[in-house]
Write a protein that holds these residues in place. Structure first.
Motif, PDB file in Angstrom:
ATOM      1  N   ILE A 105       0.836  -1.206   0.000  1.00  0.00           N
ATOM      2  CA  ILE A 105       0.000   0.000   0.000  1.00  0.00           C
ATOM      3  C   ILE A 105       0.867   1.251   0.000  1.00  0.00           C
ATOM      4  N   GLU A 106       1.898   1.247   0.835  1.00  0.00           N
ATOM      5  CA  GLU A 106       2.767   2.417   0.912  1.00  0.00           C
ATOM      6  C   GLU A 106       3.455   2.688  -0.423  1.00  0.00           C
ATOM      7  N   ARG A 107       3.973   1.642  -1.066  1.00  0.00           N
ATOM      8  CA  ARG A 107       4.661   1.834  -2.344  1.00  0.00           C
ATOM      9  C   ARG A 107       3.690   2.346  -3.406  1.00  0.00           C
ATOM     10  N   ARG A 108       2.506   1.747  -3.413  1.00  0.00           N
ATOM     11  CA  ARG A 108       1.517   2.150  -4.428  1.00  0.00           C
ATOM     12  C   ARG A 108       1.086   3.604  -4.227  1.00  0.00           C
ATOM     13  N   ARG A 109       0.898   4.002  -2.980  1.00  0.00           N
ATOM     14  CA  ARG A 109       0.490   5.383  -2.694  1.00  0.00           C
ATOM     15  C   ARG A 109       1.569   6.377  -3.083  1.00  0.00           C
ATOM     16  N   ARG A 110       2.818   5.933  -3.016  1.00  0.00           N
ATOM     17  CA  ARG A 110       3.932   6.838  -3.300  1.00  0.00           C
ATOM     18  C   ARG A 110       4.438   6.754  -4.721  1.00  0.00           C
ATOM     19  N   CYS A 111       3.781   5.963  -5.558  1.00  0.00           N
ATOM     20  CA  CYS A 111       4.257   5.817  -6.934  1.00  0.00           C
ATOM     21  C   CYS A 111       4.376   7.200  -7.578  1.00  0.00           C
ATOM     22  N   PRO A 112       5.562   7.563  -8.084  1.00  0.00           N
ATOM     23  CA  PRO A 112       5.782   8.908  -8.619  1.00  0.00           C
ATOM     24  C   PRO A 112       5.308   9.065 -10.060  1.00  0.00           C
ATOM     25  N   LEU A 113       4.930   7.970 -10.699  1.00  0.00           N
ATOM     26  CA  LEU A 113       4.617   8.042 -12.120  1.00  0.00           C
ATOM     27  C   LEU A 113       3.145   8.367 -12.334  1.00  0.00           C
ATOM     28  N   ASP A 114       2.892   9.291 -13.240  1.00  0.00           N
ATOM     29  CA  ASP A 114       1.534   9.696 -13.541  1.00  0.00           C
ATOM     30  C   ASP A 114       1.392   9.955 -15.024  1.00  0.00           C
ATOM     31  N   PRO A 115       0.629   9.197 -15.793  1.00  0.00           N
ATOM     32  CA  PRO A 115      -0.181   8.075 -15.290  1.00  0.00           C
ATOM     33  C   PRO A 115       0.685   6.886 -14.906  1.00  0.00           C
ATOM     34  N   ARG A 116       0.263   6.143 -13.908  1.00  0.00           N
ATOM     35  CA  ARG A 116       1.034   5.008 -13.451  1.00  0.00           C
ATOM     36  C   ARG A 116       0.913   3.872 -14.463  1.00  0.00           C
ATOM     37  N   PRO A 117       2.062   3.363 -14.951  1.00  0.00           N
ATOM     38  CA  PRO A 117       1.961   2.206 -15.856  1.00  0.00           C
ATOM     39  C   PRO A 117       1.643   0.958 -15.050  1.00  0.00           C
ATOM     40  N   SER A 118       1.200  -0.115 -15.704  1.00  0.00           N
ATOM     41  CA  SER A 118       1.090  -1.390 -15.005  1.00  0.00           C
ATOM     42  C   SER A 118       2.478  -1.719 -14.448  1.00  0.00           C
ATOM     43  N   CYS A 119       2.552  -2.221 -13.220  1.00  0.00           N
ATOM     44  CA  CYS A 119       3.849  -2.492 -12.594  1.00  0.00           C
ATOM     45  C   CYS A 119       4.695  -3.440 -13.451  1.00  0.00           C
ATOM     46  N   LYS A 120       3.989  -4.312 -14.198  1.00  0.00           N
ATOM     47  CA  LYS A 120       4.647  -5.249 -15.097  1.00  0.00           C
ATOM     48  C   LYS A 120       5.517  -4.514 -16.111  1.00  0.00           C
ATOM     49  N   HIS A 121       5.056  -3.332 -16.545  1.00  0.00           N
ATOM     50  CA  HIS A 121       5.747  -2.600 -17.595  1.00  0.00           C
ATOM     51  C   HIS A 121       6.527  -1.406 -17.058  1.00  0.00           C
ATOM     52  N   CYS A 122       6.766  -1.392 -15.769  1.00  0.00           N
ATOM     53  CA  CYS A 122       7.391  -0.228 -15.151  1.00  0.00           C
ATOM     54  C   CYS A 122       8.908  -0.334 -15.149  1.00  0.00           C
ATOM     55  N   GLU A 123       9.575   0.829 -15.310  1.00  0.00           N
ATOM     56  CA  GLU A 123      11.036   0.872 -15.336  1.00  0.00           C
ATOM     57  C   GLU A 123      11.627   1.114 -13.945  1.00  0.00           C
ATOM     58  N   VAL A 124      10.809   1.543 -13.000  1.00  0.00           N
ATOM     59  CA  VAL A 124      11.360   2.008 -11.730  1.00  0.00           C
ATOM     60  C   VAL A 124      11.738   0.865 -10.784  1.00  0.00           C
TER      61      VAL A 124
END
Ligand code: ZN
Length: 110
Positions: free
Chosen positions: A55-74
């Motif tokens: 929950i904490e990581r998801r709330r703090r995700c800096p990417l907007d729009p947030r990509p699916s985590c599967k396709h995320c570079e971070v």
């Protein structure tokens, strides 16, 4: 309710289903998650820790729009976290299909 909150509620539910099936022998208690309608869900200490972290990581995700985590570079998650999310989603997804709760699967998280 925004999409993020909805998604996190699904994760909270799925983790609850998974924990009940796999950790029934552990002490399981409600956890204050600051999510609506999750107060009846119970978790062992391990699953509670997993869920708070997710929950904490998801709330703090800096990417907007947030990509699916599967396709995320971070790759913000600690090692093993995504594997655990996948395991919980796979198990609880199947369990809910068997119980005819397909509606809960529409908003898939990761
Ligand atoms: Zn558990």
């Amino acid at each position: 309710m925004d999409k993020e909150t909805k998604d996190l509620r699904v994760l909270a539910l799925f983790t609850h289903v998974f924990c009940a099936a796999h950790h029934a022998e552990h002490v399981r208690a409600p956890v204050a998650l600051e999510l609506p309608k999750t107060s009846s869900y119970r978790y062992c200490a391990d699953c509670a820790d997993f869920l708070r972290y997710a929950i904490e990581r998801r709330r703090r995700c800096p990417l907007d729009p947030r990509p699916s985590c599967k396709h995320c570079e971070v790759h913000c998650y600690r090692p093993g976290h995504r594997e655990r999310v996948r395991e919980i989603m796979r198990y609880s997804g199947k369990a809910l299909i068997k119980r005819g709760r397909l509606d809960l699967l529409w908003h898939y998280l990761f």
